[in-house]
Design a protein around this motif. Structure first.
Motif, PDB file in Angstrom:
ATOM      1  N   THR A  49       0.806  -1.150  -0.030  1.00 43.40           N
ATOM      2  CA  THR A  49      -0.085  -0.174  -0.112  1.00 43.40           C
ATOM      3  C   THR A  49       0.856   1.364   0.085  1.00 43.40           C
ATOM      4  O   THR A  49       0.657   2.314  -0.695  1.00 43.40           O
ATOM      5  CB  THR A  49      -0.925  -0.092   1.280  1.00 43.40           C
ATOM      6  OG1 THR A  49      -1.875  -1.356   1.217  1.00 43.40           O
ATOM      7  CG2 THR A  49      -2.027   1.257   1.282  1.00 43.40           C
ATOM      8  N   ASP A  75      -3.520   0.323 -11.837  1.00 40.49           N
ATOM      9  CA  ASP A  75      -3.439  -0.875 -11.036  1.00 40.49           C
ATOM     10  C   ASP A  75      -3.078  -0.361  -9.533  1.00 40.49           C
ATOM     11  O   ASP A  75      -3.592  -0.759  -8.784  1.00 40.49           O
ATOM     12  CB  ASP A  75      -2.590  -1.697 -11.451  1.00 40.49           C
ATOM     13  CG  ASP A  75      -2.934  -2.611 -12.766  1.00 40.49           C
ATOM     14  OD1 ASP A  75      -3.961  -2.456 -13.209  1.00 40.49           O
ATOM     15  OD2 ASP A  75      -1.954  -3.167 -13.295  1.00 40.49           O
ATOM     16  N   PHE A  78      -6.074   1.365  -8.445  1.00 34.20           N
ATOM     17  CA  PHE A  78      -7.149   0.752  -7.823  1.00 34.20           C
ATOM     18  C   PHE A  78      -6.955  -0.002  -6.384  1.00 34.20           C
ATOM     19  O   PHE A  78      -7.702  -0.529  -5.749  1.00 34.20           O
ATOM     20  CB  PHE A  78      -7.823  -0.281  -8.759  1.00 34.20           C
ATOM     21  CG  PHE A  78      -8.495   0.442  -9.892  1.00 34.20           C
ATOM     22  CD1 PHE A  78      -9.716   0.821  -9.511  1.00 34.20           C
ATOM     23  CD2 PHE A  78      -8.106   0.568 -11.246  1.00 34.20           C
ATOM     24  CE1 PHE A  78     -10.501   1.569 -10.433  1.00 34.20           C
ATOM     25  CE2 PHE A  78      -8.885   1.144 -12.289  1.00 34.20           C
ATOM     26  CZ  PHE A  78     -10.237   1.790 -11.992  1.00 34.20           C
ATOM     27  N   ASN A  79      -5.683  -0.391  -6.383  1.00 29.31           N
ATOM     28  CA  ASN A  79      -5.216  -1.115  -5.092  1.00 29.31           C
ATOM     29  C   ASN A  79      -5.506  -0.130  -3.863  1.00 29.31           C
ATOM     30  O   ASN A  79      -5.938  -0.814  -2.902  1.00 29.31           O
ATOM     31  CB  ASN A  79      -3.577  -1.608  -5.276  1.00 29.31           C
ATOM     32  CG  ASN A  79      -3.228  -2.227  -4.035  1.00 29.31           C
ATOM     33  OD1 ASN A  79      -3.645  -2.913  -3.277  1.00 29.31           O
ATOM     34  ND2 ASN A  79      -1.911  -1.918  -3.823  1.00 29.31           N
ATOM     35  N   LEU A  81      -7.725   2.175  -3.763  1.00 30.66           N
ATOM     36  CA  LEU A  81      -9.173   2.153  -3.732  1.00 30.66           C
ATOM     37  C   LEU A  81      -9.684   0.933  -2.910  1.00 30.66           C
ATOM     38  O   LEU A  81     -10.500   1.110  -1.902  1.00 30.66           O
ATOM     39  CB  LEU A  81      -9.855   2.347  -4.961  1.00 30.66           C
ATOM     40  CG  LEU A  81      -9.810   3.913  -5.608  1.00 30.66           C
ATOM     41  CD1 LEU A  81     -10.539   3.847  -6.851  1.00 30.66           C
ATOM     42  CD2 LEU A  81     -10.426   4.722  -4.693  1.00 30.66           C
ATOM     43  N   TRP A  82      -9.391  -0.247  -3.181  1.00 30.36           N
ATOM     44  CA  TRP A  82      -9.531  -1.308  -2.742  1.00 30.36           C
ATOM     45  C   TRP A  82      -8.998  -1.404  -1.037  1.00 30.36           C
ATOM     46  O   TRP A  82      -9.956  -1.790  -0.166  1.00 30.36           O
ATOM     47  CB  TRP A  82      -8.883  -2.463  -3.400  1.00 30.36           C
ATOM     48  CG  TRP A  82      -9.078  -3.878  -2.569  1.00 30.36           C
ATOM     49  CD1 TRP A  82      -8.141  -4.755  -1.960  1.00 30.36           C
ATOM     50  CD2 TRP A  82     -10.331  -4.594  -2.607  1.00 30.36           C
ATOM     51  NE1 TRP A  82      -8.815  -5.946  -1.401  1.00 30.36           N
ATOM     52  CE2 TRP A  82     -10.047  -5.787  -1.848  1.00 30.36           C
ATOM     53  CE3 TRP A  82     -11.615  -4.125  -3.118  1.00 30.36           C
ATOM     54  CZ2 TRP A  82     -10.960  -6.568  -1.443  1.00 30.36           C
ATOM     55  CZ3 TRP A  82     -12.510  -5.079  -2.596  1.00 30.36           C
ATOM     56  CH2 TRP A  82     -12.378  -6.284  -2.049  1.00 30.36           C
ATOM     57  N   GLN A  83      -8.063  -0.914  -0.689  1.00 30.51           N
ATOM     58  CA  GLN A  83      -7.954  -0.617   0.569  1.00 30.51           C
ATOM     59  C   GLN A  83      -8.544   0.270   1.378  1.00 30.51           C
ATOM     60  O   GLN A  83      -9.302  -0.203   2.661  1.00 30.51           O
ATOM     61  CB  GLN A  83      -6.537  -0.258   0.873  1.00 30.51           C
ATOM     62  CG  GLN A  83      -5.138  -0.930   0.483  1.00 30.51           C
ATOM     63  CD  GLN A  83      -5.153  -2.468   1.132  1.00 30.51           C
ATOM     64  OE1 GLN A  83      -5.456  -2.546   2.295  1.00 30.51           O
ATOM     65  NE2 GLN A  83      -4.853  -3.301   0.125  1.00 30.51           N
ATOM     66  N   GLU A  85     -11.883   0.752   0.447  1.00 33.60           N
ATOM     67  CA  GLU A  85     -13.251   0.060   0.599  1.00 33.60           C
ATOM     68  C   GLU A  85     -13.194  -0.958   1.591  1.00 33.60           C
ATOM     69  O   GLU A  85     -14.160  -1.138   2.226  1.00 33.60           O
ATOM     70  CB  GLU A  85     -13.443  -0.633  -0.892  1.00 33.60           C
ATOM     71  CG  GLU A  85     -13.840   0.267  -1.991  1.00 33.60           C
ATOM     72  CD  GLU A  85     -14.107  -0.430  -3.251  1.00 33.60           C
ATOM     73  OE1 GLU A  85     -14.269  -1.692  -3.173  1.00 33.60           O
ATOM     74  OE2 GLU A  85     -14.179   0.262  -4.212  1.00 33.60           O
ATOM     75  N   GLN A  86     -12.032  -1.596   1.838  1.00 33.34           N
ATOM     76  CA  GLN A  86     -12.007  -2.485   2.898  1.00 33.34           C
ATOM     77  C   GLN A  86     -11.983  -1.784   4.191  1.00 33.34           C
ATOM     78  O   GLN A  86     -12.761  -2.336   5.176  1.00 33.34           O
ATOM     79  CB  GLN A  86     -10.706  -3.351   2.879  1.00 33.34           C
ATOM     80  CG  GLN A  86     -10.680  -4.404   1.698  1.00 33.34           C
ATOM     81  CD  GLN A  86      -9.327  -5.149   1.688  1.00 33.34           C
ATOM     82  OE1 GLN A  86      -8.295  -4.622   1.849  1.00 33.34           O
ATOM     83  NE2 GLN A  86      -9.325  -6.535   1.522  1.00 33.34           N
TER      84      GLN A  86
END
Length: 112
Positions: A49, A75, A78-79, A81-83, A85-86
């Motif tokens: 991250t 990429d 989005f990595n 963003l995924w963090q 979201e989690q």
């Protein structure tokens, strides 16, 4: 032992068992909540991250050596963003568990 005393003893044992089960459930829920929070913080502060944040910052500023193609930068975006979201999903889960495990917000200014 007469039937009335037997019924009272049985009822008392059932109530005590229910209280112990509720106490155990609450403790397990609190431990699971703390583990969820710990894992989310660990993921958010991981090396991957941090790398994504660094690459995105260099890309945004146009400074520093970046050998990343636009697809690779996307990429990393989005990595990150995924963090987030989690973290959001984990926070919602912890807020819903608050009633069960009795935890409070980390500070007075936190919102549910």
């Amino acid at each position: 032992m007469n039937p009335t005393n037997t019924a009272l003893v049985s009822a008392s044992i059932a109530v005590i068992s229910a209280c112990i089960a509720a106490y155990t459930t609450r403790g397990n829920s609190a431990r699971a909540g703390f583990e969820l929070a710990r894992s989310l913080v660990s993921n958010l502060t991981s090396a991957d991250t941090a790398k994504s944040r660094g690459i995105l910052e260099c890309y945004r500023r146009g400074t520093g050596p970046t050998n990343e193609t636009p697809d690779m930068v996307l990429d990393h975006y989005f990595n990150l963003l995924w963090q987030f979201e989690q973290i959001h999903a984990g926070r919602q889960s912890l807020n819903q568990q608050r009633r069960i495990n009795g935890t409070r917000p980390p500070s007075a200014t936190s919102t549910p």
